[in-house]
Motif scaffolding. Structure first.
Motif, short mmCIF file in Angstrom:
data_model
loop_
_atom_site.label_atom_id
_atom_site.label_comp_id
_atom_site.label_asym_id
_atom_site.label_seq_id
_atom_site.Cartn_x
_atom_site.Cartn_y
_atom_site.Cartn_z
N GLU A 30 36.66 -26.10 36.19
CA GLU A 30 36.83 -24.75 35.69
C GLU A 30 38.28 -24.33 35.90
O GLU A 30 38.89 -24.66 36.91
CB GLU A 30 35.90 -23.80 36.45
N ARG A 31 38.85 -23.62 34.93
CA ARG A 31 40.21 -23.11 35.06
C ARG A 31 40.15 -21.70 35.65
O ARG A 31 39.48 -20.82 35.11
CB ARG A 31 40.90 -23.10 33.69
N ILE A 32 40.83 -21.52 36.75
CA ILE A 32 40.82 -20.24 37.47
C ILE A 32 42.23 -19.66 37.43
O ILE A 32 43.18 -20.29 37.87
CB ILE A 32 40.35 -20.43 38.92
N ARG A 33 42.35 -18.46 36.88
CA ARG A 33 43.64 -17.77 36.82
C ARG A 33 43.54 -16.49 37.63
O ARG A 33 42.56 -15.75 37.52
CB ARG A 33 43.99 -17.44 35.37
N GLY A 34 44.55 -16.22 38.43
CA GLY A 34 44.50 -15.00 39.23
C GLY A 34 45.65 -14.90 40.20
O GLY A 34 46.70 -15.53 40.03
N ARG A 48 40.48 -13.28 40.77
CA ARG A 48 40.53 -13.71 39.38
C ARG A 48 40.82 -12.55 38.44
O ARG A 48 40.56 -11.39 38.73
CB ARG A 48 39.21 -14.37 38.97
N SER A 50 39.23 -11.88 35.96
CA SER A 50 37.94 -11.30 35.57
C SER A 50 37.42 -10.30 36.60
O SER A 50 36.42 -9.63 36.35
CB SER A 50 36.92 -12.41 35.33
N THR A 53 36.72 -12.19 43.49
CA THR A 53 37.54 -13.04 44.36
C THR A 53 36.73 -14.27 44.73
O THR A 53 35.56 -14.17 45.12
CB THR A 53 37.96 -12.29 45.63
N VAL A 54 37.35 -15.46 44.62
CA VAL A 54 36.65 -16.71 44.90
C VAL A 54 37.42 -17.50 45.96
O VAL A 54 38.64 -17.38 46.09
CB VAL A 54 36.48 -17.57 43.62
N ILE A 56 38.56 -21.20 47.33
CA ILE A 56 38.83 -22.53 46.77
C ILE A 56 39.32 -23.43 47.90
O ILE A 56 40.36 -23.15 48.51
CB ILE A 56 39.89 -22.47 45.66
N HIS A 182 33.05 -27.15 41.12
CA HIS A 182 32.13 -26.33 41.91
C HIS A 182 31.76 -27.06 43.20
O HIS A 182 31.39 -28.23 43.18
CB HIS A 182 30.87 -26.02 41.10
N TYR A 188 34.57 -23.33 45.55
CA TYR A 188 35.20 -24.29 44.65
C TYR A 188 36.02 -25.30 45.45
O TYR A 188 36.41 -25.04 46.58
CB TYR A 188 36.15 -23.57 43.68
#
Length: 204
Positions: A30-34, A48, A50, A53-54, A56, A182, A188
């Protein structure tokens, strides 16, 4: 890690992301931008675009690069580039960004395929055959295995290349582009991280 090896790892990761259609959804990169919130204990917290917050996980095998802003005039015939584009009002492809790959990465993820910068966006990784000055920017004629494209690069489109980076540069407030798989419990695992440097943010 040498610059050559680091760049090759980086582009293999991006190629891996392109090939993800052959995998199960659980394994699909998955591409994550943030924006980085924190980096501690081997875990990068990214807010992110979107909204969420994730976490990694960053491991020894995770590739890490930064971007360096360069000029549109630095793109020469014979360069190998990645151009993310959207169809313009006239239907022609208009670049949203161009990544000029280091020579060591020539041929990685070559082709034209869908991208996720917006509806209808695409990525073309290809050789620059010719450059023509147009009325709205420079027109790059790109060739790749199986086809050709012409992409107009407006004067305001970001143009960058890859440079080495270290984990010390994973600091709060910097913008990142991460290719990740994932992990367990919703976390992630980072395959590739490209981080902002000297105000130049990953535009891809």
């Amino acid at each position: 890690m040498s610059f050559r090896f680091q760049v090759v790892v980086s582009l293999i990761a991006l190629a891996f992301a392109n090939a993800s259609f052959a995998q199960t959804s659980a394994d699909k990169p998955e591409r994550i931008r943030g924006t980085i919130q924190s980096y501690s204990g081997g875990v990068l917290q990214v807010h992110r675009r979107s909204g969420e917050t994730v976490g990694i996980a960053v491991v020894d095998a995770s590739g890490l690069n930064a971007v360096k802003a360069i000029q549109l005039s630095d793109i020469k015939p014979g360069a190998y580039v990645g151009a993310a584009a959207m169809p313009g009002a006239d239907g022609k492809l208009e670049a949203k960004e161009v990544l000029v790959f280091p020579e060591a990465a020539r041929g990685m993820a070559e082709g034209h395929f869908a991208w996720d910068l917006g509806a209808g966006s695409s990525m073309t990784n290809a050789n620059v055959d010719t450059i023509v000055q147009g009325t709205s920017g420079r027109d790059l004629k790109l060739s790749y295995k199986g086809g050709t494209n012409t992409v107009t690069v407006p004067a305001n489109a970001p143009v960058v290349t890859l440079i080495p980076a270290t984990r010390d540069e994973l600091t709060a407030g910097k913008r990142v582009f991460v290719v990740a798989t994932h992990g367990k419990s919703g976390a992630y695992n980072a395959v590739q991280i490209i981080v902002e440097k000297d105000g130049a943010a990953p535009p891809m």
